[in-house]
Write a protein that holds these residues in place. Structure first.
Motif, PDB file in Angstrom:
ATOM      1  N   LEU A  30       0.856  -1.177   0.000  1.00 29.87           N
ATOM      2  CA  LEU A  30       0.000   0.000   0.000  1.00 29.87           C
ATOM      3  C   LEU A  30       0.892   1.228   0.000  1.00 29.87           C
ATOM      4  CD1 LEU A  30      -3.103   0.441   0.105  1.00 29.87           C
ATOM      5  CD2 LEU A  30      -2.852   0.829   2.566  1.00 29.87           C
ATOM      6  N   ASP A  31       0.640   2.126  -0.943  1.00 29.54           N
ATOM      7  CA  ASP A  31       1.454   3.333  -1.076  1.00 29.54           C
ATOM      8  C   ASP A  31       0.855   4.499  -0.304  1.00 29.54           C
ATOM      9  OD1 ASP A  31       3.225   2.044  -2.755  1.00 29.54           O
ATOM     10  OD2 ASP A  31       2.215   2.714  -4.587  1.00 29.54           O
ATOM     11  N   ALA A  32       1.692   5.433   0.062  1.00 28.45           N
ATOM     12  CA  ALA A  32       1.225   6.658   0.703  1.00 28.45           C
ATOM     13  C   ALA A  32       0.234   7.364  -0.217  1.00 28.45           C
ATOM     14  CB  ALA A  32       2.414   7.568   1.006  1.00 28.45           C
ATOM     15  N   GLY A  33      -0.889   7.793   0.347  1.00 30.87           N
ATOM     16  CA  GLY A  33      -1.891   8.510  -0.433  1.00 30.87           C
ATOM     17  C   GLY A  33      -2.774   7.650  -1.304  1.00 30.87           C
ATOM     18  N   CYS A 182     -14.812  11.923   3.523  1.00 31.68           N
ATOM     19  CA  CYS A 182     -13.835  12.092   4.599  1.00 31.68           C
ATOM     20  C   CYS A 182     -12.625  11.199   4.365  1.00 31.68           C
ATOM     21  CB  CYS A 182     -14.486  11.783   5.948  1.00 31.68           C
ATOM     22  SG  CYS A 182     -13.368  11.952   7.364  1.00 31.68           S
ATOM     23  N   LEU A 183     -12.867   9.960   3.973  1.00 31.95           N
ATOM     24  CA  LEU A 183     -11.774   9.028   3.721  1.00 31.95           C
ATOM     25  C   LEU A 183     -10.891   9.510   2.569  1.00 31.95           C
ATOM     26  CD1 LEU A 183     -13.717   5.645   4.031  1.00 31.95           C
ATOM     27  CD2 LEU A 183     -12.020   6.536   5.635  1.00 31.95           C
ATOM     28  N   ILE A 184     -11.514  10.003   1.513  1.00 31.78           N
ATOM     29  CA  ILE A 184     -10.750  10.496   0.368  1.00 31.78           C
ATOM     30  C   ILE A 184      -9.954  11.736   0.747  1.00 31.78           C
ATOM     31  CG2 ILE A 184     -10.971  11.579  -1.900  1.00 31.78           C
ATOM     32  CD1 ILE A 184     -13.211   9.612  -2.492  1.00 31.78           C
ATOM     33  N   GLU A 185     -10.540  12.581   1.575  1.00 29.77           N
ATOM     34  CA  GLU A 185      -9.838  13.785   2.006  1.00 29.77           C
ATOM     35  C   GLU A 185      -8.563  13.456   2.772  1.00 29.77           C
ATOM     36  OE1 GLU A 185     -10.529  17.633   4.960  1.00 29.77           O
ATOM     37  OE2 GLU A 185     -12.234  16.406   4.346  1.00 29.77           O
ATOM     38  N   ILE A 186      -8.651  12.521   3.708  1.00 26.19           N
ATOM     39  CA  ILE A 186      -7.449  12.198   4.485  1.00 26.19           C
ATOM     40  C   ILE A 186      -6.455  11.426   3.614  1.00 26.19           C
ATOM     41  CG2 ILE A 186      -8.741  12.245   6.647  1.00 26.19           C
ATOM     42  CD1 ILE A 186      -7.447   8.959   5.800  1.00 26.19           C
ATOM     43  N   CYS A 187      -6.970  10.679   2.646  1.00 24.97           N
ATOM     44  CA  CYS A 187      -6.098   9.960   1.717  1.00 24.97           C
ATOM     45  C   CYS A 187      -5.312  10.946   0.868  1.00 24.97           C
ATOM     46  CB  CYS A 187      -6.940   9.042   0.846  1.00 24.97           C
ATOM     47  SG  CYS A 187      -5.995   8.005  -0.269  1.00 24.97           S
ATOM     48  N   ARG A 188      -5.975  11.963   0.361  1.00 25.63           N
ATOM     49  CA  ARG A 188      -5.300  12.970  -0.459  1.00 25.63           C
ATOM     50  C   ARG A 188      -4.285  13.768   0.352  1.00 25.63           C
ATOM     51  NH1 ARG A 188      -6.636   9.665  -3.492  1.00 25.63           N
ATOM     52  NH2 ARG A 188      -8.380   9.803  -4.940  1.00 25.63           N
ATOM     53  N   LEU A 202     -18.523   2.871  -2.356  1.00 28.47           N
ATOM     54  CA  LEU A 202     -17.170   3.099  -1.851  1.00 28.47           C
ATOM     55  C   LEU A 202     -16.129   2.592  -2.847  1.00 28.47           C
ATOM     56  CD1 LEU A 202     -16.066   2.658   1.818  1.00 28.47           C
ATOM     57  CD2 LEU A 202     -14.540   2.044  -0.050  1.00 28.47           C
ATOM     58  N   ALA A 203     -16.354   1.413  -3.399  1.00 30.09           N
ATOM     59  CA  ALA A 203     -15.394   0.831  -4.341  1.00 30.09           C
ATOM     60  C   ALA A 203     -15.225   1.717  -5.579  1.00 30.09           C
ATOM     61  CB  ALA A 203     -15.845  -0.567  -4.739  1.00 30.09           C
ATOM     62  N   GLU A 204     -16.311   2.362  -6.008  1.00 29.67           N
ATOM     63  CA  GLU A 204     -16.248   3.211  -7.199  1.00 29.67           C
ATOM     64  C   GLU A 204     -15.336   4.417  -6.996  1.00 29.67           C
ATOM     65  OE1 GLU A 204     -20.268   4.230  -7.981  1.00 29.67           O
ATOM     66  OE2 GLU A 204     -20.768   2.272  -8.861  1.00 29.67           O
ATOM     67  N   ARG A 205     -15.121   4.822  -5.746  1.00 24.67           N
ATOM     68  CA  ARG A 205     -14.289   5.997  -5.466  1.00 24.67           C
ATOM     69  C   ARG A 205     -12.835   5.623  -5.186  1.00 24.67           C
ATOM     70  NH1 ARG A 205     -17.563  10.136  -3.316  1.00 24.67           N
ATOM     71  NH2 ARG A 205     -15.691  11.465  -3.379  1.00 24.67           N
ATOM     72  N   ALA A 206     -12.542   4.331  -5.108  1.00 21.86           N
ATOM     73  CA  ALA A 206     -11.192   3.884  -4.762  1.00 21.86           C
ATOM     74  C   ALA A 206     -10.230   4.026  -5.930  1.00 21.86           C
ATOM     75  CB  ALA A 206     -11.235   2.433  -4.288  1.00 21.86           C
ATOM     76  N   ASP A 207      -8.959   4.212  -5.616  1.00 24.75           N
ATOM     77  CA  ASP A 207      -7.922   4.224  -6.643  1.00 24.75           C
ATOM     78  C   ASP A 207      -7.648   2.814  -7.157  1.00 24.75           C
ATOM     79  OD1 ASP A 207      -7.416   7.010  -6.210  1.00 24.75           O
ATOM     80  OD2 ASP A 207      -6.202   6.496  -4.459  1.00 24.75           O
ATOM     81  N   ARG A 208      -7.824   1.830  -6.283  1.00 21.17           N
ATOM     82  CA  ARG A 208      -7.532   0.442  -6.651  1.00 21.17           C
ATOM     83  C   ARG A 208      -8.521  -0.477  -5.967  1.00 21.17           C
ATOM     84  NH1 ARG A 208      -2.705  -3.310  -4.705  1.00 21.17           N
ATOM     85  NH2 ARG A 208      -2.336  -1.584  -3.265  1.00 21.17           N
ATOM     86  N   ILE A 209      -9.044  -1.439  -6.708  1.00 18.43           N
ATOM     87  CA  ILE A 209      -9.929  -2.453  -6.148  1.00 18.43           C
ATOM     88  C   ILE A 209      -9.169  -3.768  -6.086  1.00 18.43           C
ATOM     89  CG2 ILE A 209     -12.041  -3.779  -6.477  1.00 18.43           C
ATOM     90  CD1 ILE A 209     -13.236  -1.336  -7.863  1.00 18.43           C
ATOM     91  N   ILE A 210      -9.145  -4.370  -4.902  1.00 20.72           N
ATOM     92  CA  ILE A 210      -8.455  -5.638  -4.694  1.00 20.72           C
ATOM     93  C   ILE A 210      -9.518  -6.695  -4.422  1.00 20.72           C
ATOM     94  CG2 ILE A 210      -6.764  -6.877  -3.293  1.00 20.72           C
ATOM     95  CD1 ILE A 210      -5.662  -4.072  -2.475  1.00 20.72           C
ATOM     96  N   ASP A 211      -9.628  -7.663  -5.312  1.00 18.16           N
ATOM     97  CA  ASP A 211     -10.606  -8.734  -5.139  1.00 18.16           C
ATOM     98  C   ASP A 211      -9.960  -9.891  -4.389  1.00 18.16           C
ATOM     99  OD1 ASP A 211     -12.851  -7.573  -6.438  1.00 18.16           O
ATOM    100  OD2 ASP A 211     -11.853  -7.909  -8.356  1.00 18.16           O
ATOM    101  N   PHE A 212     -10.666 -10.354  -3.353  1.00 16.53           N
ATOM    102  CA  PHE A 212     -10.124 -11.351  -2.433  1.00 16.53           C
ATOM    103  C   PHE A 212     -11.065 -12.553  -2.382  1.00 16.53           C
ATOM    104  CE2 PHE A 212      -8.494 -12.757   1.754  1.00 16.53           C
ATOM    105  CZ  PHE A 212      -7.143 -12.501   1.599  1.00 16.53           C
ATOM    106  N   ARG A 213     -10.503 -13.734  -2.454  1.00 13.36           N
ATOM    107  CA  ARG A 213     -11.324 -14.942  -2.420  1.00 13.36           C
ATOM    108  C   ARG A 213     -10.502 -16.111  -1.874  1.00 13.36           C
ATOM    109  NH1 ARG A 213     -16.052 -15.989  -4.921  1.00 13.36           N
ATOM    110  NH2 ARG A 213     -15.819 -14.089  -6.154  1.00 13.36           N
ATOM    111  N   ASP A 214     -11.124 -16.886  -1.000  1.00 14.18           N
ATOM    112  CA  ASP A 214     -10.493 -18.097  -0.454  1.00 14.18           C
ATOM    113  C   ASP A 214      -9.113 -17.827   0.116  1.00 14.18           C
ATOM    114  OD1 ASP A 214     -12.717 -19.636  -1.151  1.00 14.18           O
ATOM    115  OD2 ASP A 214     -11.921 -20.018  -3.159  1.00 14.18           O
ATOM    116  N   GLY A 215      -8.975 -16.692   0.809  1.00 14.60           N
ATOM    117  CA  GLY A 215      -7.735 -16.415   1.510  1.00 14.60           C
ATOM    118  C   GLY A 215      -6.615 -15.835   0.690  1.00 14.60           C
ATOM    119  N   ASP A 216      -6.892 -15.339  -0.520  1.00 13.75           N
ATOM    120  CA  ASP A 216      -5.826 -14.759  -1.324  1.00 13.75           C
ATOM    121  C   ASP A 216      -6.388 -13.742  -2.308  1.00 13.75           C
ATOM    122  OD1 ASP A 216      -3.278 -14.273  -2.189  1.00 13.75           O
ATOM    123  OD2 ASP A 216      -2.959 -16.226  -3.120  1.00 13.75           O
TER     124      ASP A 216
END
Length: 220
Positions: A30-33, A182-188, A202-216
């Motif tokens: 995870l990168d800063a910002g 609020c989350l985006i503000e502190i992220c920026r 929330l996912a639509e506003r994210a810079d990156r979506i990480i899909d997780f399934r079966d522990g990975d």
């Protein structure tokens, strides 16, 4: 720059003679910002991953580092020091001390982190739509209000990394947008944000979506 790095995380749970694999060699940075949303079905290991990333739980294999300092395989006092200095954490429950008001919970987190700024508490409460609840005890809050109060406490020390588990699960659409803003503000402002969520808004506003399934991670 990566502020949070996890490499080959494994976590096993034993129920009688059965073994459940909660994490299967998860590697994530995870990168800063950065604002990242972690999605996946219930029971896929998302909450376990957050617990291991924050040092609340210890993985059975792999390593986590926070701003270049190793979190895993360290005594709890050292992990607690790293959390207090660098991490804001919102889990699905247990985020507030029941005998303290909302204001006192936020103030305590500031004091633990070593950056006590009581004059900023009311502004933080207002940003999350908790006006009028500063002096309320957690028992008098709804589920959504308690989550937002917990988020306010997690943000109190202006952490370098914010990890949240379903922060908008029990709020209406208008309040959800307020929390997301609020989350985006502190992220920026430079904070790295990782949110476990089932919310498409929330996912639509994210810079990156990480899909997780079966522990990975299967994507992202």
């Amino acid at each position: 720059m990566s502020v949070l790095e996890a490499t080959e995380l494994y976590r096993f749970f034993h129920i009688g003679d059965d073994e459940v694999v909660a994490l299967r060699g998860v590697t994530i940075m995870l990168d800063a910002g950065e604002f990242a949303a972690l999605r996946g079905p219930s029971g896929s290991g998302k909450s376990t991953l957050l617990a291991c990333l924050s040092g609340i739980d210890e993985p059975d294999g792999g390593m986590v580092s926070v701003l270049g300092e190793r979190m895993t395989r360290r005594p709890e006092p050292e992990r607690a020091r790293l959390r207090a200095r660098h991490l804001g954490l919102l889990m699905q429950s247990g985020n507030l001390f029941e005998h303290l008001t909302v204001r006192a919970n936020i103030r305590l987190q500031m004091q633990i982190s070593g950056c006590d700024r009581p004059d900023e508490i009311d502004g933080l409460i207002g940003r999350l739509g908790l006006d009028g609840l500063a002096d309320a005890l957690p028992i008098h809050l709804s589920g959504g209000e308690a989550a937002r109060a917990g988020l306010a406490a997690a943000l109190a020390a202006k952490p370098a990394i914010l990890l949240c588990d379903e922060p908008t699960a029990e709020v209406d659409a208008i309040t959800e947008q307020r929390v997301i803003d609020c989350l985006i503000e502190i992220c920026r402002g430079g904070t790295a944000v990782l949110i476990v969520t089932h919310s498409s808004a929330l996912a639509e506003r994210a810079d990156r979506i990480i899909d997780f399934r079966d522990g990975d991670i299967v994507h992202g």
